[in-house]
Design a protein around this motif. Structure first.
Motif, mmCIF file in Angstrom:
data_model
loop_
_atom_site.group_PDB
_atom_site.id
_atom_site.type_symbol
_atom_site.label_atom_id
_atom_site.label_comp_id
_atom_site.label_asym_id
_atom_site.label_seq_id
_atom_site.Cartn_x
_atom_site.Cartn_y
_atom_site.Cartn_z
ATOM 1 N N ARG A 42 9.635 8.322 -10.544
ATOM 2 C CA ARG A 42 10.608 8.592 -9.472
ATOM 3 C C ARG A 42 11.460 7.356 -9.191
ATOM 4 N NH1 ARG A 42 6.551 11.922 -7.600
ATOM 5 N NH2 ARG A 42 5.498 10.297 -6.443
ATOM 6 N N GLN A 43 10.852 6.192 -9.232
ATOM 7 C CA GLN A 43 11.588 4.955 -8.973
ATOM 8 C C GLN A 43 12.599 4.670 -10.074
ATOM 9 O OE1 GLN A 43 11.476 2.892 -6.274
ATOM 10 N NE2 GLN A 43 10.133 4.375 -5.306
ATOM 11 N N ASN A 44 12.274 5.010 -11.322
ATOM 12 C CA ASN A 44 13.148 4.729 -12.462
ATOM 13 C C ASN A 44 14.201 5.804 -12.701
ATOM 14 O OD1 ASN A 44 11.785 2.343 -13.020
ATOM 15 N ND2 ASN A 44 10.313 3.360 -14.348
ATOM 16 N N ALA A 45 13.997 7.010 -12.190
ATOM 17 C CA ALA A 45 14.892 8.132 -12.465
ATOM 18 C C ALA A 45 16.342 7.867 -12.075
ATOM 19 C CB ALA A 45 14.368 9.402 -11.805
ATOM 20 N N PRO A 46 16.635 7.310 -10.894
ATOM 21 C CA PRO A 46 18.048 7.080 -10.558
ATOM 22 C C PRO A 46 18.749 6.143 -11.546
ATOM 23 C CG PRO A 46 16.705 6.960 -8.584
ATOM 24 C CD PRO A 46 15.758 7.021 -9.753
ATOM 25 N N ALA A 47 18.110 5.072 -11.929
ATOM 26 C CA ALA A 47 18.729 4.126 -12.872
ATOM 27 C C ALA A 47 18.934 4.772 -14.234
ATOM 28 C CB ALA A 47 17.873 2.873 -12.998
ATOM 29 N N GLU A 48 17.968 5.562 -14.668
ATOM 30 C CA GLU A 48 18.102 6.244 -15.961
ATOM 31 C C GLU A 48 19.257 7.246 -15.927
ATOM 32 O OE1 GLU A 48 14.250 7.885 -16.756
ATOM 33 O OE2 GLU A 48 13.354 5.907 -17.088
ATOM 34 N N PHE A 49 19.372 7.992 -14.830
ATOM 35 C CA PHE A 49 20.479 8.940 -14.683
ATOM 36 C C PHE A 49 21.810 8.199 -14.634
ATOM 37 C CE2 PHE A 49 23.481 10.813 -11.643
ATOM 38 C CZ PHE A 49 23.829 11.959 -12.335
ATOM 39 N N THR A 61 29.580 7.899 -17.267
ATOM 40 C CA THR A 61 30.706 7.046 -17.656
ATOM 41 C C THR A 61 31.015 6.098 -16.493
ATOM 42 O OG1 THR A 61 32.390 8.527 -16.745
ATOM 43 C CG2 THR A 61 31.702 8.923 -19.031
ATOM 44 N N ASP A 62 31.829 5.088 -16.746
ATOM 45 C CA ASP A 62 32.208 4.159 -15.679
ATOM 46 C C ASP A 62 32.861 4.902 -14.518
ATOM 47 O OD1 ASP A 62 31.229 2.031 -17.110
ATOM 48 O OD2 ASP A 62 33.196 1.342 -17.807
ATOM 49 N N ARG A 63 33.736 5.828 -14.834
ATOM 50 C CA ARG A 63 34.423 6.601 -13.776
ATOM 51 C C ARG A 63 33.426 7.450 -12.993
ATOM 52 N NH1 ARG A 63 38.320 7.892 -10.803
ATOM 53 N NH2 ARG A 63 39.097 9.987 -10.539
ATOM 54 N N GLU A 64 32.514 8.120 -13.689
ATOM 55 C CA GLU A 64 31.514 8.933 -13.003
ATOM 56 C C GLU A 64 30.635 8.072 -12.092
ATOM 57 O OE1 GLU A 64 30.873 12.516 -16.276
ATOM 58 O OE2 GLU A 64 29.785 10.621 -16.502
ATOM 59 N N ARG A 65 30.238 6.898 -12.587
ATOM 60 C CA ARG A 65 29.436 5.987 -11.757
ATOM 61 C C ARG A 65 30.202 5.584 -10.502
ATOM 62 N NH1 ARG A 65 27.354 4.222 -16.722
ATOM 63 N NH2 ARG A 65 28.969 2.691 -17.049
ATOM 64 N N ALA A 66 31.485 5.277 -10.662
ATOM 65 C CA ALA A 66 32.292 4.869 -9.518
ATOM 66 C C ALA A 66 32.434 6.014 -8.513
ATOM 67 C CB ALA A 66 33.670 4.405 -9.992
ATOM 68 N N LEU A 67 32.621 7.232 -9.006
ATOM 69 C CA LEU A 67 32.746 8.376 -8.103
ATOM 70 C C LEU A 67 31.436 8.646 -7.370
ATOM 71 C CD1 LEU A 67 34.893 10.768 -10.305
ATOM 72 C CD2 LEU A 67 35.584 9.672 -8.163
ATOM 73 N N VAL A 68 30.330 8.570 -8.095
ATOM 74 C CA VAL A 68 29.028 8.775 -7.451
ATOM 75 C C VAL A 68 28.805 7.714 -6.392
ATOM 76 C CG1 VAL A 68 26.529 8.680 -7.829
ATOM 77 C CG2 VAL A 68 27.962 10.025 -9.367
#
Length: 92
Positions: free
Chosen positions: A23-30, A35-42
């Protein structure tokens, strides 16, 4: 009196430890799959969602998702320096 830590079998304790690590690692793996844009939007949406959530009056019902989405986008557009991913879609 029995030791409370010993009332759960070792294999089950290990399973719980393993699941917590997953559970602790799941957010980083996701996040790594985006993409860079998706990460920025999230990031922009998560930060603004958190901010709006902390401002929500206690005891009041939460509004519908469409209202929250509109509010978050409106607030992101109002602060282009703080939410550049949302504002990158707007003409200069």
């Amino acid at each position: 009196m029995p030791d409370p830590a010993r009332t759960i079998p070792d294999f089950l304790l290990q399973h719980l430890v393993d699941r917590e690590a997953e559970r602790q690692n799941a957010p980083a793996e996701f996040y790594a799959t985006l993409t860079d844009r998706e990460r920025a939007l999230v990031r922009d949406a998560a930060v603004m969602g958190y901010v709006q959530g902390t401002l929500h009056p206690r005891g009041e019902k939460h509004p519908k998702d469409s209202w929250v989405t509109a509010l978050v986008v409106q607030e992101c557009l109002a602060f282009p320096d703080l939410y550049p991913a949302i504002n990158a879609t707007q003409p200069a």
